[in-house]
Design a protein around this motif. Structure first.
Motif, PDB file in Angstrom:
ATOM      1  N   VAL A 245       0.834  -1.205   0.000  1.00 45.43           N
ATOM      2  CA  VAL A 245       0.000   0.000   0.000  1.00 45.43           C
ATOM      3  C   VAL A 245       0.870   1.257   0.000  1.00 45.43           C
TER       4      VAL A 245
ATOM      5  N   ARG B 287       0.416   4.202  -2.565  1.00 46.09           N
ATOM      6  CA  ARG B 287       0.215   5.586  -2.103  1.00 46.09           C
ATOM      7  C   ARG B 287       1.287   6.508  -2.673  1.00 46.09           C
TER       8      ARG B 287
ATOM      9  N   ALA C  10      -7.171  -2.536  -0.236  1.00 47.66           N
ATOM     10  CA  ALA C  10      -6.277  -1.488   0.274  1.00 47.66           C
ATOM     11  C   ALA C  10      -5.475  -0.847  -0.853  1.00 47.66           C
ATOM     12  N   VAL C  11      -5.000  -1.639  -1.798  1.00 48.21           N
ATOM     13  CA  VAL C  11      -4.246  -1.094  -2.929  1.00 48.21           C
ATOM     14  C   VAL C  11      -5.151  -0.267  -3.835  1.00 48.21           C
TER      15      VAL C  11
ATOM     16  N   GLU D  59      -5.883   3.284  -2.913  1.00 56.40           N
ATOM     17  CA  GLU D  59      -4.825   4.253  -3.211  1.00 56.40           C
ATOM     18  C   GLU D  59      -4.695   4.536  -4.703  1.00 56.40           C
TER      19      GLU D  59
END
Length: 664
Positions: A45, A49, A88-89, A92
């Motif tokens: 992540v 980000r 989660a990826v 971003e």
């Protein structure tokens, strides 16, 4: 727009990727018991980000007969972790593709000598036994690959990449060097391709619509295997049959000459793999990816603009700094912490079971350049004595934490021995890059750097420190005992032509013959040997290890250095050996296993032995906490020095509070 090519979106099948920057599949060791962990999620992540467009997960094992240090796609409970990772990826803004693999004969050895799988009877890595697969086993592993893709599809990943490179199982089926079968899965090109095409056909049929399929390919190094034209032929069949949406090209495998090419060291230029991969990459219509020590967005943009590929692998660059894209696009390219190509990341997978980085001590987890374990509660005054790698990192991190930092360095430049060595050692420019970066960061963080100042008690106390970090380095030794005979000094070690490593760095007159004794097994001895050889000196290299550079063999750097040295005709290595006597013109060497002796001409003897910590007596009674780091604690590696500087800086509050408690 700057970086217009590499920052442009890309369509891969039905998937739109926001830019062309990719972190390719690479082992992290951050999975836990075969499942996706919070640490692995944090790690990936952070790179999403930081601006990466496409992330490809490390190789997931499709079957219990492949045992990497990663997650296991054959487990029934692996799906929820993959779903958390994908969500989660995606949050971003990045895309996520999983990689499915079976190592075959290149797998780590199975327990109790159980043979590994291979298309034919190819012995595996480090001589591990492997046998030809039966047709039933071929079908079983194909089923496992398809199941892995279904797991990824159901978990919400954007696609699956089949690992067909690096001498793993699929690559062995493709390669005529390793596939010598006489049935439908060997012999002709079509038969050798059958194993992979059957997997991809079923993956396409059994995953959700729009799910991206890709394959990673690499050439064999050496005659008789898959070359550039062979890779192009494989890629064309796969794209013509609609089996892949993208093809990634890399390099290297599990043979001695190809392993170092998988992750080229600091001596390699950006794009070095294109000598093998440009032809197939340019020849395909589907999006292609290339790798090869791309460290900056400028290099990546130039490659995309040239049309050589559609995606750029920048994996080690993002291990060093996950914010590479964000910093570069924000006008802060000079603040990107550079990957130096030392390959400690690769070595640590083997020696520590997880990625560590020589320049990024904040790993594991996100590990950005400003990442700290906990935020600072109260500002302290920190004084750092010594401006080498450990001292610079200690000062930088203490300043990032919000402390007021003063750094004393007795020379006129920062960087210590690492900088001085990099300035003259051939093929080792990485240390200059990271030293320059550290110096810039100290300036930006407002550290009071006092060059040309040998610190003493009065000067340090004048800074009113709450904590002192001692990074005072080391004192060279030449007459040290050797590990093979720790109680015996070398007769003649006190002669004037017997020197330490640092003396070689300032030499202007080079002898015809030299003996280099390497007691440490790290890169400095090889660097000294290459420096001498580059000035025409014939070098006899003596080491107690079973091979040259054995402790850092996993980096691939010793092999490439030996190749360069041997090519000059002025290098001879004597392993499992020690120097037993030195006279003004020669050195006597003992083979410690056979107990035979030989004499070698030596107008110079370089003793690469562990130096002694340099500790100033006045540091012992300053009345404030003193933390020794790097060589001042014990000379070891660059990575260790940086790590200890980082850790010391994160402990400033603890050290200061402990003193306050004692005084109370």
């Amino acid at each position: 727009m700057r970086f217009e090519s590499v920052l442009s979106p890309l369509q891969i099948g039905e998937l739109t990727v926001r830019n062309r920057v990719t972190t390719t599949a690479h082992m992290t060791g951050y999975a836990e018991q075969g499942l996706v962990s919070d640490t692995l999620i944090d790690y990936l992540v952070a790179r999403a980000r930081g601006g990466v467009g496409l992330l490809i997960t490390e190789a997931g094992a499709v079957h219990p007969t492949y045992r990497p240090a990663s997650f296991q796609l054959y487990r029934e409970d692996v799906g929820p972790g993959l779903s958390r990772l994908a969500a989660a990826v995606h949050a971003e803004g990045a895309a996520l593709i999983g990689q499915a693999n079976h190592g075959g004969a290149a797998s780590p050895p199975l327990p109790e000598g159980v043979p590994a799988y291979s298309p034919s009877d190819n012995d595996g890595i480090n001589g591990a036994p492997a046998r030809a697969m039966t047709l039933g086993e071929i079908a079983e592993i194909q089923d496992a690959f398809v199941h892995a893709a279904k797991v990824m599809s159901d978990a919400g990943l954007d696609g699956c990449e089949v690992h067909g490179a690096h001498h793993y199982l699929v690559n062995h089926f493709l390669s005529p060097l390793y596939n010598r079968r006489e049935d439908d899965y060997g012999g002709s090109f079509a038969n050798r391709l059958r194993y992979l095409t059957e997997i991809l056909e079923r993956m396409r049929a059994e995953t959700r619509p729009g799910f991206v399929l890709g394959v990673r390919l690499s050439a064999d190094i050496g005659p008789g295997g898959l070359d550039s034209e062979g890779l192009l032929a494989v890629g064309r069949v796969l794209e013509e049959r609609g089996l892949v949406d993208m093809v990634g090209f890399s390099l290297g495998g599990r043979t001695p000459e190809s392993f170092p090419l998988m992750t080229g060291g600091m001596e390699r230029d950006a794009g070095y793999e294109l000598a093998w991969n440009e032809v197939p990459s340019r020849g395909l219509a589907v999006p292609t990816l290339v790798t090869g020590r791309y460290r900056t967005l400028e290099h990546a943009d130039a490659a995309i603009a040239s049309g050589v590929c559609d995606l750029i692998g920048m994996t080690r660059a993002h291990i060093a700094d996950p914010d590479l894209v964000r910093k570069s696009t924000g006008g802060e390219a000079a603040r990107v912490r550079p990957c130096i190509g030392c390959n400690e990341c690769q070595r640590s997978i083997i020696t520590q079971g997880a990625i560590r980085c020589a320049v990024n001590p904040a790993l594991p987890g996100g590990a950005g350049t400003r990442d700290l374990p906990t935020p600072t509660r109260r500002t302290r005054r920190v004084t750092v004595v010594g401006g080498g790698p450990a001292g610079m990192e200690a000062a930088r991190v203490a300043a990032v934490a919000g402390h007021v930092v003063t750094l004393f360095e007795e020379s006129e430049q920062l960087g210590g021995l690492a900088r001085r060595a990099a300035a003259v050692i051939p093929n080792a420019p990485g240390m200059l890059d990271i030293t320059a970066w550290s110096a810039r960061e100290l300036d930006r963080e407002g550290v009071d750097v006092r060059l040309g100042t040998r610190a003493d008690r009065e000067q340090v106390l004048a800074t009113a420190p709450d904590v002192v970090i001692a990074a005072t380095g080391s004192t060279p030794k030449t007459g040290a005992r050797q590990s093979a005979r720790p109680g015996a000094a070398i007769p003649g070690a006190d002669l004037h032509h017997v020197v330490d490593t640092t003396a070689v760095l300032t030499m202007t007159d080079f002898p015809d013959h030299a003996v280099v004794l390497d007691e440490i097994g790290d890169y400095p001895a090889l660097g000294v040997a290459e420096l001498l050889v580059s000035h025409g000196t014939r070098v006899t290299f003596v080491t107690p290890f079973a091979s040259v550079g054995l402790p850092i063999d996993a980096t691939g750097r010793p092999a490439t250095a030996i190749g360069r040295l041997r090519g000059t005709g002025r290098f001879e290595a004597l392993t499992l050996s020690m120097v037993t006597a030195i006279d003004p013109t020669s050195a006597e060497v003992e083979d410690v296993m056979g107990h035979t002796f030989s004499t070698h001409r030596a107008g110079l003897v370089v003793m690469v032995v562990r130096a002694a910590p340099r500790r100033e007596p006045w540091l012992e009674d300053l009345g404030v906490p003193v933390e020794y780091v790097g060589d001042a604690l014990l000379p070891r590696s660059y990575k260790t020095a940086v790590r200890e500087g980082y850790v010391a800086a994160t402990r400033v509050e603890t050290l200061s509070d402990r003193r306050a408690a004692v005084l109370a």
